[in-house]
Design a protein around this motif. Structure first.
Motif, PDB file in Angstrom:
ATOM      1  N   ASP A 148      -4.420  -5.042   5.751  1.00  0.00           N
ATOM      2  CA  ASP A 148      -5.170  -4.424   4.666  1.00  0.00           C
ATOM      3  C   ASP A 148      -6.277  -3.530   5.233  1.00  0.00           C
ATOM      4  N   PRO A 149      -6.150  -2.211   5.067  1.00  0.00           N
ATOM      5  CA  PRO A 149      -7.160  -1.307   5.638  1.00  0.00           C
ATOM      6  C   PRO A 149      -8.540  -1.511   5.025  1.00  0.00           C
ATOM      7  N   ASN A 150      -8.621  -2.201   3.903  1.00  0.00           N
ATOM      8  CA  ASN A 150      -9.913  -2.400   3.247  1.00  0.00           C
ATOM      9  C   ASN A 150     -10.540  -3.751   3.567  1.00  0.00           C
ATOM     10  N   HIS A 164       0.829  -1.212   0.000  1.00  0.00           N
ATOM     11  CA  HIS A 164       0.000   0.000   0.000  1.00  0.00           C
ATOM     12  C   HIS A 164       0.859   1.257   0.000  1.00  0.00           C
TER      13      HIS A 164
END
Ligand SMILES: [Zn+2]
Length: 104
Positions: A78-80, A55
């Motif tokens: 993973d921020p998503n 990222h």
């Protein structure tokens, strides 16, 4: 080319893996895994990008932390992705554990 031994400490996007100089600094900050309650020594662990490399995270000391292999694996990178086990982040220079289901 930035020398691993003579160059600046921060590697930005030049190198994905922490240099020996960075490892020394990070182990001084966290002699053990930085996950709360974990005592695995730094030399048996890994160096984790707080903002993941994929990222755009940089290989800089401010973006790296000592983690054991297990906690490096379960950290919510993973921020998503749906949050599961929480993640480590740096706030005001200190590493803190951010529980899952908190806003980012
Ligand atoms: Zn650990």
């Amino acid at each position: 080319v930035i020398s691993r031994t003579l160059g600046p400490v921060d590697l930005y996007r030049f190198e994905r893996f922490a240099s020996s100089k960075q490892r020394t600094m990070l182990a001084a900050e966290h002699p053990t895994c930085a996950w709360p309650g974990c005592n695995i020594p730094a030399e048996r662990g890994q160096f984790h990008h707080l903002t993941p490399w994929k990222h755009g995270g940089e290989t800089n000391v401010a973006n790296l932390v000592t983690l054991c292999n297990y906690h490096n694996g379960i950290n919510d990178d993973d921020p998503n992705a749906p949050p599961r086990r929480g993640r480590l982040t740096r706030q005001g220079g200190k590493i803190i554990w951010q529980p899952p289901h908190t806003s980012r």
